[in-house]
Write an enzyme that holds these catalytic residues in place. Sequence first.
Site, short mmCIF file in Angstrom:
data_model
loop_
_atom_site.label_atom_id
_atom_site.label_comp_id
_atom_site.label_asym_id
_atom_site.label_seq_id
_atom_site.Cartn_x
_atom_site.Cartn_y
_atom_site.Cartn_z
N ASN A 47 0.83 -1.20 0.00
CA ASN A 47 0.00 0.00 0.00
C ASN A 47 0.86 1.25 0.00
OD1 ASN A 47 -0.46 1.93 2.49
ND2 ASN A 47 0.10 -0.08 3.34
N ILE A 84 -0.88 4.58 0.77
CA ILE A 84 -2.05 5.44 0.97
C ILE A 84 -1.62 6.90 1.12
CG2 ILE A 84 -4.11 5.87 2.42
CD1 ILE A 84 -4.16 3.09 1.08
N LEU A 125 -1.23 8.52 4.13
CA LEU A 125 -1.83 9.15 5.32
C LEU A 125 -3.05 10.03 5.02
CD1 LEU A 125 1.40 10.04 7.35
CD2 LEU A 125 -0.22 8.19 7.79
N CYS A 164 6.04 5.49 8.79
CA CYS A 164 5.25 5.40 7.56
C CYS A 164 6.16 5.47 6.34
CB CYS A 164 4.21 6.52 7.48
SG CYS A 164 3.20 6.35 5.99
N THR A 212 4.77 -1.52 8.03
CA THR A 212 4.95 -2.31 6.80
C THR A 212 6.42 -2.36 6.35
OG1 THR A 212 4.40 -0.32 5.55
CG2 THR A 212 2.62 -1.90 5.94
N GLY A 242 1.71 -7.65 12.37
CA GLY A 242 2.30 -8.06 11.10
C GLY A 242 1.84 -9.45 10.70
N GLY A 243 0.86 -9.50 9.79
CA GLY A 243 0.45 -10.77 9.21
C GLY A 243 -0.43 -11.65 10.08
N GLY A 252 -4.29 -6.28 10.95
CA GLY A 252 -4.48 -5.27 9.92
C GLY A 252 -5.08 -5.82 8.65
C1 FMN Z 1 -4.06 0.20 3.88
C2 FMN Z 1 -3.13 0.36 5.05
C3 FMN Z 1 -3.05 1.59 5.70
C4 FMN Z 1 -2.20 1.75 6.80
N1 FMN Z 1 -2.16 2.96 7.46
C5 FMN Z 1 -1.38 3.10 8.58
C6 FMN Z 1 -1.39 4.31 9.33
O1 FMN Z 1 -2.11 5.27 9.03
N2 FMN Z 1 -0.58 4.39 10.44
C7 FMN Z 1 0.22 3.32 10.83
O2 FMN Z 1 0.92 3.43 11.84
N3 FMN Z 1 0.23 2.16 10.14
C8 FMN Z 1 -0.54 2.03 9.03
N4 FMN Z 1 -0.55 0.84 8.34
C9 FMN Z 1 0.30 -0.29 8.82
C10 FMN Z 1 -0.53 -1.25 9.67
O3 FMN Z 1 -1.06 -0.61 10.80
C11 FMN Z 1 0.33 -2.48 10.10
O4 FMN Z 1 1.44 -2.02 10.84
C12 FMN Z 1 0.82 -3.28 8.91
O5 FMN Z 1 -0.15 -3.35 7.89
C13 FMN Z 1 1.23 -4.73 9.32
O6 FMN Z 1 0.15 -5.44 9.85
P1 FMN Z 1 -0.78 -6.45 8.98
O7 FMN Z 1 0.17 -7.38 8.26
O8 FMN Z 1 -1.64 -7.15 9.97
O9 FMN Z 1 -1.55 -5.60 8.01
C14 FMN Z 1 -1.39 0.66 7.24
C15 FMN Z 1 -1.48 -0.58 6.57
C16 FMN Z 1 -2.33 -0.74 5.50
C17 FMN Z 1 -2.39 -2.08 4.81
#
Ligand code: FMN
Length: 312
Positions: free
Chosen positions: A75, A77, A79, A136, A199, A249-250, A271
């Site tokens: 991604n 995005i 912010l 980020c 990420t 994470g995952g 997430g």
């Molecule tokens: C679409 C999307 C938007 C995200 N936006 C933020 C954010 O605004 N702030 C933040 O700290 N992490 C953001 N993240 C990171 C997630 O909070 C998380 O750390 C990361 O996706 C790993 O977890 P997951 O594998 O369960 O998704 C975002 C992740 C995704 C996929």
Amino acid sequence: MPPRLAVDLAPGHKTELLLRNPVMPASGTFSWGAEFAKHYDITRLGAIVSKGITIRPRAGNVQPRVAETPMGMLNSIGLQNVGIRAVVDELAPMWERWDVPVIANLAGDTVGEFGELARALDGVPGIAALELNISCPNVDVGGLEIGQDPVAAARATEAAVRSTDLPVIVKLTPNVTDPVDVAKACEDAGAAAICAINTVLGLAIDTKRRRPVLPRGRGGLSGPAIKPVALRMVYDVAQAVRVPVVGCGGIRTGEDAIEFLMAGAMAVQVGTASFANPRALLDVVEGIEAWLCANDVGDVREIIGCALPARD
Ligand SMILES: Cc1cc2nc3c(=O)[nH]c(=O)nc-3n(C[C@H](O)[C@H](O)[C@H](O)COP(=O)(O)O)c2cc1C
């Protein structure tokens, strides 16, 4: 008797952060909470975590902002969010009515902005804690360069901690050689807890266009593909700091969450899994409970860090 699931994410802190269970959404994957509240009882979660909040509203990056990858997604995005004023005036009053702690995820462009954002939310009813996104990968300033440098990370932490009585959780980037130095610097600067991880930097190429899929090139990889990276970082950080660690994470299932708890996480965030399965967070809560029952564990805290080497 059902097992005890409650955890304390800010032990000894001025303002407590007690969770009824260790499961919460990862920032940016649960929007502001209201959408999911239409589908299930979100007070069954341990906490809610908001999308990243900046000083001014942001439109985010140009489309496309996401790309599917094997076992995950990229991604960029950028912010997109409503800005701190709208959070204080419109969202916090809604969160105040919810019987679940809401953690506000903050994204400053500079160290000073982390202080400014924290000050703006200090004492605001409806906000239980702050999570600093110093990690980020999808913005030009403020994100990674703070999170990759222990000195800058400590300064951002300190700026926030000085500006609020709320517990400050600092969210680490995996895009460093070793996250332990950054984690320790943030702990020394007053972080109540450390969250790992954001990420992982990645790239996808559109072979038809012969260009990166995402307009900015790089994106942040999330989903099951990064679980082993996240687990390793939680395991390393949990051995290096005394404050609670939040694993992210995952994670898709209760069993995934149990792995993180055993690796030293006091709580977990879910997430990307919520995009494929909007009920994923509840599945993780129920999965943890089922695992504890099946293994005769009466209190989730008994397994936290049980896979870590003995500490002196
Ligand atoms: C679409 C999307 C938007 C995200 N936006 C933020 C954010 O605004 N702030 C933040 O700290 N992490 C953001 N993240 C990171 C997630 O909070 C998380 O750390 C990361 O996706 C790993 O977890 P997951 O594998 O369960 O998704 C975002 C992740 C995704 C996929």
